[in-house]
Design a protein around this motif. Structure first.
Motif, PDB file in Angstrom:
ATOM      1  N   ARG A   1      19.649  -7.797  -6.123  1.00 13.56           N
ATOM      2  CA  ARG A   1      18.243  -8.182  -6.198  1.00 13.56           C
ATOM      3  C   ARG A   1      17.737  -7.911  -7.613  1.00 13.56           C
ATOM      4  N   ILE A   2      16.938  -8.834  -8.146  1.00 13.15           N
ATOM      5  CA  ILE A   2      16.347  -8.622  -9.456  1.00 13.15           C
ATOM      6  C   ILE A   2      14.829  -8.489  -9.333  1.00 13.15           C
ATOM      7  N   VAL A   3      14.250  -7.723 -10.242  1.00 17.78           N
ATOM      8  CA  VAL A   3      12.799  -7.552 -10.318  1.00 17.78           C
ATOM      9  C   VAL A   3      12.400  -7.521 -11.784  1.00 17.78           C
ATOM     10  N   THR A   4      11.113  -7.587 -12.041  1.00 16.86           N
ATOM     11  CA  THR A   4      10.597  -7.551 -13.408  1.00 16.86           C
ATOM     12  C   THR A   4      11.051  -6.283 -14.133  1.00 16.86           C
ATOM     13  N   HIS A   5      11.523  -6.454 -15.346  1.00 19.15           N
ATOM     14  CA  HIS A   5      11.952  -5.312 -16.151  1.00 19.15           C
ATOM     15  C   HIS A   5      10.721  -4.477 -16.546  1.00 19.15           C
ATOM     16  N   PRO A   6      10.843  -3.149 -16.600  1.00 27.09           N
ATOM     17  CA  PRO A   6       9.692  -2.294 -16.930  1.00 27.09           C
ATOM     18  C   PRO A   6       8.992  -2.656 -18.234  1.00 27.09           C
ATOM     19  N   VAL A   7       9.741  -3.063 -19.274  1.00 25.18           N
ATOM     20  CA  VAL A   7       9.117  -3.449 -20.538  1.00 25.18           C
ATOM     21  C   VAL A   7       8.184  -4.637 -20.334  1.00 25.18           C
ATOM     22  N   ASP A   8       8.645  -5.620 -19.559  1.00 23.97           N
ATOM     23  CA  ASP A   8       7.830  -6.810 -19.313  1.00 23.97           C
ATOM     24  C   ASP A   8       6.665  -6.504 -18.382  1.00 23.97           C
ATOM     25  N   ALA A   9       6.853  -5.545 -17.482  1.00 19.90           N
ATOM     26  CA  ALA A   9       5.741  -5.111 -16.627  1.00 19.90           C
ATOM     27  C   ALA A   9       4.644  -4.486 -17.487  1.00 19.90           C
ATOM     28  N   ALA A  10       5.046  -3.661 -18.441  1.00 18.38           N
ATOM     29  CA  ALA A  10       4.075  -3.023 -19.336  1.00 18.38           C
ATOM     30  C   ALA A  10       3.347  -4.059 -20.186  1.00 18.38           C
ATOM     31  N   LYS A  11       4.070  -5.061 -20.680  1.00 15.79           N
ATOM     32  CA  LYS A  11       3.429  -6.117 -21.473  1.00 15.79           C
ATOM     33  C   LYS A  11       2.472  -6.933 -20.616  1.00 15.79           C
ATOM     34  N   LYS A  12       2.891  -7.271 -19.406  1.00 18.75           N
ATOM     35  CA  LYS A  12       2.056  -8.078 -18.510  1.00 18.75           C
ATOM     36  C   LYS A  12       0.737  -7.388 -18.209  1.00 18.75           C
ATOM     37  N   LEU A  13       0.759  -6.056 -18.127  1.00 19.95           N
ATOM     38  CA  LEU A  13      -0.450  -5.296 -17.810  1.00 19.95           C
ATOM     39  C   LEU A  13      -1.207  -4.850 -19.061  1.00 19.95           C
ATOM     40  N   GLY A  14      -0.751  -5.306 -20.207  1.00 22.14           N
ATOM     41  CA  GLY A  14      -1.462  -5.015 -21.440  1.00 22.14           C
ATOM     42  C   GLY A  14      -1.243  -3.625 -21.999  1.00 22.14           C
TER      43      GLY A  14
ATOM     44  N   TRP B   1       5.458   1.875   3.826  1.00 19.53           N
ATOM     45  CA  TRP B   1       6.921   1.981   3.787  1.00 19.53           C
ATOM     46  C   TRP B   1       7.588   0.860   4.559  1.00 19.53           C
ATOM     47  N   SER B   2       6.967   0.402   5.628  1.00 17.56           N
ATOM     48  CA  SER B   2       7.539  -0.711   6.394  1.00 17.56           C
ATOM     49  C   SER B   2       7.580  -1.972   5.547  1.00 17.56           C
ATOM     50  N   ASN B   3       6.474  -2.247   4.840  1.00 15.17           N
ATOM     51  CA  ASN B   3       6.410  -3.435   3.996  1.00 15.17           C
ATOM     52  C   ASN B   3       7.377  -3.333   2.827  1.00 15.17           C
ATOM     53  N   LEU B   4       7.489  -2.159   2.247  1.00 12.23           N
ATOM     54  CA  LEU B   4       8.356  -1.961   1.102  1.00 12.23           C
ATOM     55  C   LEU B   4       9.821  -2.150   1.472  1.00 12.23           C
TER      56      LEU B   4
ATOM     57  N   GLY C   1       9.706  -3.165  -6.448  1.00 11.03           N
ATOM     58  CA  GLY C   1       9.389  -4.583  -6.364  1.00 11.03           C
ATOM     59  C   GLY C   1       8.426  -5.046  -7.442  1.00 11.03           C
ATOM     60  N   ASP C   2       7.785  -6.198  -7.175  1.00 10.92           N
ATOM     61  CA  ASP C   2       6.924  -6.828  -8.171  1.00 10.92           C
ATOM     62  C   ASP C   2       5.502  -7.077  -7.677  1.00 10.92           C
ATOM     63  N   ASP C   3       5.071  -6.361  -6.621  1.00  7.76           N
ATOM     64  CA  ASP C   3       3.658  -6.472  -6.272  1.00  7.76           C
ATOM     65  C   ASP C   3       2.860  -5.660  -7.288  1.00  7.76           C
ATOM     66  N   LYS C   4       1.545  -5.670  -7.196  1.00  6.05           N
ATOM     67  CA  LYS C   4       0.761  -5.039  -8.262  1.00  6.05           C
ATOM     68  C   LYS C   4       0.970  -3.531  -8.326  1.00  6.05           C
ATOM     69  N   LEU C   5       1.253  -2.895  -7.188  1.00  6.18           N
ATOM     70  CA  LEU C   5       1.542  -1.463  -7.203  1.00  6.18           C
ATOM     71  C   LEU C   5       2.866  -1.193  -7.911  1.00  6.18           C
ATOM     72  N   GLY C   6       3.899  -1.946  -7.561  1.00  5.56           N
ATOM     73  CA  GLY C   6       5.204  -1.767  -8.164  1.00  5.56           C
ATOM     74  C   GLY C   6       5.185  -2.021  -9.663  1.00  5.56           C
ATOM     75  N   LEU C   7       4.491  -3.093 -10.086  1.00  4.33           N
ATOM     76  CA  LEU C   7       4.394  -3.393 -11.511  1.00  4.33           C
ATOM     77  C   LEU C   7       3.696  -2.270 -12.266  1.00  4.33           C
ATOM     78  N   ALA C   8       2.615  -1.746 -11.681  1.00  3.64           N
ATOM     79  CA  ALA C   8       1.858  -0.685 -12.340  1.00  3.64           C
ATOM     80  C   ALA C   8       2.702   0.571 -12.508  1.00  3.64           C
ATOM     81  N   ILE C   9       3.422   0.953 -11.460  1.00  2.40           N
ATOM     82  CA  ILE C   9       4.244   2.160 -11.534  1.00  2.40           C
ATOM     83  C   ILE C   9       5.359   1.986 -12.563  1.00  2.40           C
ATOM     84  N   LYS C  10       6.037   0.831 -12.544  1.00  2.00           N
ATOM     85  CA  LYS C  10       7.121   0.603 -13.500  1.00  2.00           C
ATOM     86  C   LYS C  10       6.604   0.590 -14.933  1.00  2.00           C
ATOM     87  N   ALA C  11       5.420   0.003 -15.133  1.00  2.00           N
ATOM     88  CA  ALA C  11       4.847  -0.064 -16.475  1.00  2.00           C
ATOM     89  C   ALA C  11       4.509   1.329 -17.001  1.00  2.00           C
ATOM     90  N   MET C  12       3.883   2.144 -16.162  1.00  3.35           N
ATOM     91  CA  MET C  12       3.525   3.508 -16.595  1.00  3.35           C
ATOM     92  C   MET C  12       4.771   4.360 -16.781  1.00  3.35           C
TER      93      MET C  12
END
Length: 206
Positions: A65-78, A197-200, A118-129
């Motif tokens: 499975r692939i997901v957004t790379h943390p560097v790109d998550a950080a860029k996407k969130l500014g 956790w069920s959704n994740l 994953g790549d929902d807004k919570l996952g992107l935020a955590i990976k970016a930080m």
């Protein structure tokens, strides 16, 4: 048209026979080779295929499975100005790369925790930080990463604590306590945790 891979056809014949059939179909124009082992049957309307779509089906063919790379998550969130210069994704497997047209797609091995996020807004935020690092993390960065979050979204950080490094969890715990309003009841927290956790896990399985 739909994308498909060589591996998805191996139940119909030997590898040699499948490779020969695919080669013949490519030469005749019946299908288009997008990347090694990835093909598309052209439809009546030309469809633009993204690097993520090609990477996703190629990874899936190998049970990854692939997901957004943390560097790109950080860029996407500014949070930073520069992302990866070529399509790069985190993968729950070995690092690799392959050509797609005139670009190279990169898979970078990531911890299971980062892929599960994953790549929902919570996952992107955590990976970016997480990418920004302990020394650089500030309340302003957290505020930028969580822009648009409501109270329910912020509360979900608590249930994702097991997927974060301790330093990030501790920082968010303090930040959340400073910004949260009326506390939920214990029962509400429990129900939210179960739902989270069920959704994740369902997203990870898919």
């Amino acid at each position: 048209g739909d994308l498909f891979t060589t591996r998805s056809l191996l139940s119909y014949g030997t590898r040699g026979a499948v490779d020969h059939a695919l080669y013949t179909l490519v030469e005749s124009g019946e299908i288009e080779r997008l990347a090694r082992g990835v093909f598309q049957r052209p439809g009546p309307i030309k469809q633009v295929v993204t690097a993520f779509q090609v990477g996703q089906i190629k990874a899936s063919a190998f049970g990854k499975r692939i997901v957004t790379h943390p560097v790109d998550a950080a860029k996407k969130l500014g949070l930073c100005k520069m992302g990866n210069t070529e399509p790069t994704f985190s993968v729950n497997g070995p690092s690799s790369s392959f050509r797609f047209g005139n670009i190279t797609i990169h898979f970078k091995r990531a911890s299971a925790r980062k892929v599960i996020l994953g790549d929902d807004k919570l996952g992107l935020a955590i990976k970016a930080m997480w990418h920004m690092g302990k020394a650089a993390l500030t309340k302003a960065i957290v505020q930028s990463a969580t822009e648009g979050f409501n109270r329910s979204d912020r509360n979900k950080f608590h249930y994702a604590s097991a997927l974060m490094p301790a330093w990030l969890n501790n920082f968010l715990y303090r930040w959340r306590n400073e910004t949260k309003g009326r506390a939920k009841t214990s029962e509400q927290h429990q129900l939210t945790a179960i739902s989270f956790w069920s959704n994740l896990l369902e997203q990870h399985d898919n």
